[in-house]
Design an enzyme around this catalytic site. Structure first.
Site: not given
Ligand code: GLA
Length: 401
Positions: A185, A128, A197, A37-39, A124
């Site tokens: 997305e 990606s 991704d 969760h850095t992107d 899932g």
């Protein structure tokens, strides 16, 4: 192109449409090696494009309709080439439609076509499959109706050579395609994902790590050590559309806002600690995770350069702990997989990979102990959870083509 994926997509095409498709593209799935969760916080992340793919075989048709068929879903999906609406009965087609809508918006001209989609990326699992489908869609349209996207917009289309082949997209075009797929997305599917991704699928390189700086959008490659990369899928489905992802992003953004910066990339850990009182507990936890994780990516890249695989593995474990305790996007199954991995002497590092809330772990394992690690994980997880998992050894591959 792997003859197998190519052949499967072509065979599906022929079975459904009764003629041969001329154009085939494939886009790899990805693993996030370090940087959770850095992107979308304009941070740093290390990723791998791996040998699981979405392959699309396609051919134009003349009635202005687009028809999609997938090896993973029973019903095909048909819609006009200028009308992109969600069909709740075929949510998988949203990734294609969202990408087409973005191409359309940027002025890319295309008409009807048939496409057969073959997938080997487990859905899932946090690998990606959705980004790979977006990327494959953008590239197959480029093959059918050549276009060139630059930061300034559309420009002269690439020209086919005498054998009908197009030059591959340049790195600059690839980056524009990544942004377009991310917009698909964000805007069509409704997940406020970052660009990790899509970049990973487009910029993969065999045997290499992709180092992404999400603030400057610069991409570098570094050699990946010859240890085994093994994915353990917890079997618990990861559904980003579920909303938790968007909530995490919102907490990071409100933390940045209260700290008076554009993104958490600009926050140093001591500054965050000094201004902790400005934030809610949740904002603080998210910001603490992101700032620590970005620092870990810097240190991790150095460890890889110095061939210190053990140190790199420690950073992977630390990353998981931070996701588990601060970001809180782990699950009991993922935590168990990481703990079981840690018990194996060949395991250098293990962590959850991707969005979280289910999905898989990525494990860095000494090459000569990979087979033993897989047996250990199968037996230990089955004993604890009564579920038989099938760990996957992944190879790093080139980006979408
Ligand atoms: C998902 C998103 C990415 C990234 C990861 C977490 O894979 O699609 O943009 O945020 O989660 O690092």
């Amino acid at each position: 192109m792997s003859p197998h994926d190519f052949h499967e997509a072509q065979a599906l095409y022929k079975k459904h449409f009764h003629h041969t498709a001329l154009h085939t593209v494939r886009a790899p799935g990805r693993l996030e090696l370090l940087g959770n969760h850095t992107d979308y916080n304009a941070g740093l992340v290390m990723a791998l494009a791996v040998d699981r793919f979405i392959t699309v075989a396609a051919q134009p048709r003349t009635d202005g309709k687009i028809e999609l068929v997938s090896s993973l879903f029973a019903d095909s999906e048909v819609f006009p080439a200028d009308e992109f609406k969600k069909n709740p009965a075929a949510p998988w087609a949203d990734y294609v439609k969202g990408t087409l809508a973005q191409l359309h918006r940027r002025g890319v001209h295309f008409t009807g076509f048939n496409a057969a989609i073959h997938g080997t990326i487990p859905m899932g699992a946090g690998m990606s499959s959705s980004a790979a489908l977006e990327v494959a869609t953008a590239l197959v349209v480029r093959k059918l109706f050549p276009y060139r996207l630059t930061p300034g917009g559309l420009t002269t289309a690439p020209v086919r050579n005498q054998r009908g082949a197009l030059p591959p997209p340049s790195p600059e075009e690839r980056l524009e395609i990544a942004k377009l797929c991310q917009a698909a997305e964000n805007q069509f599917v409704g997940v406020q994902c970052g660009i990790l991704d899509q970049i990973s699928s487009l910029f993969g390189m065999a045997w290499s790590v992709i180092d992404i700086d999400c603030r400057s959008l610069t991409i570098e490659h570094a050699p990946m050590p010859g240890e085994a990369i093994i994915v353990c899928n917890s079997g618990v489905r990861h559904e980003l559309v579920g909303g938790e992802y968007n909530e995490l992003r919102a907490s990071c953004e409100s933390a940045a806002n209260k700290l008076g910066v554009k993104t958490l990339r600009s926050v140093a850990i001591p500054d965050l600690e000094a201004r902790r009182d400005h934030l809610t507990l949740r904002e603080y936890q998210c910001a603490r995770h992101v700032t620590g994780e970005i620092a870990r990516v810097v240190a991790g890249a150095r460890a890889l350069r110095e061939n210190d695989h053990e140190q790199f593995g420690h950073f992977m474990f630390q990353s998981h702990e931070s996701s588990r305790d601060l970001l809180r996007n782990s699950t009991t199954e993922l935590d168990l997989l990481v703990e079981l991995a840690r018990q194996h002497p060949g395991c250098l590092g293990a962590r959850l990979t991707g969005g979280g809330f289910g999905g898989a772990t990525i494990n860095l394992v000494r090459h000569h102990q990979a087979a033993d690690f897989i047996t250990h994980m199968q037996q230990a997880y089955e004993k604890a959870r009564n579920i038989r998992i099938t760990p996957m050894v992944c190879q790093m591959v080139d980006g979408a083509e």
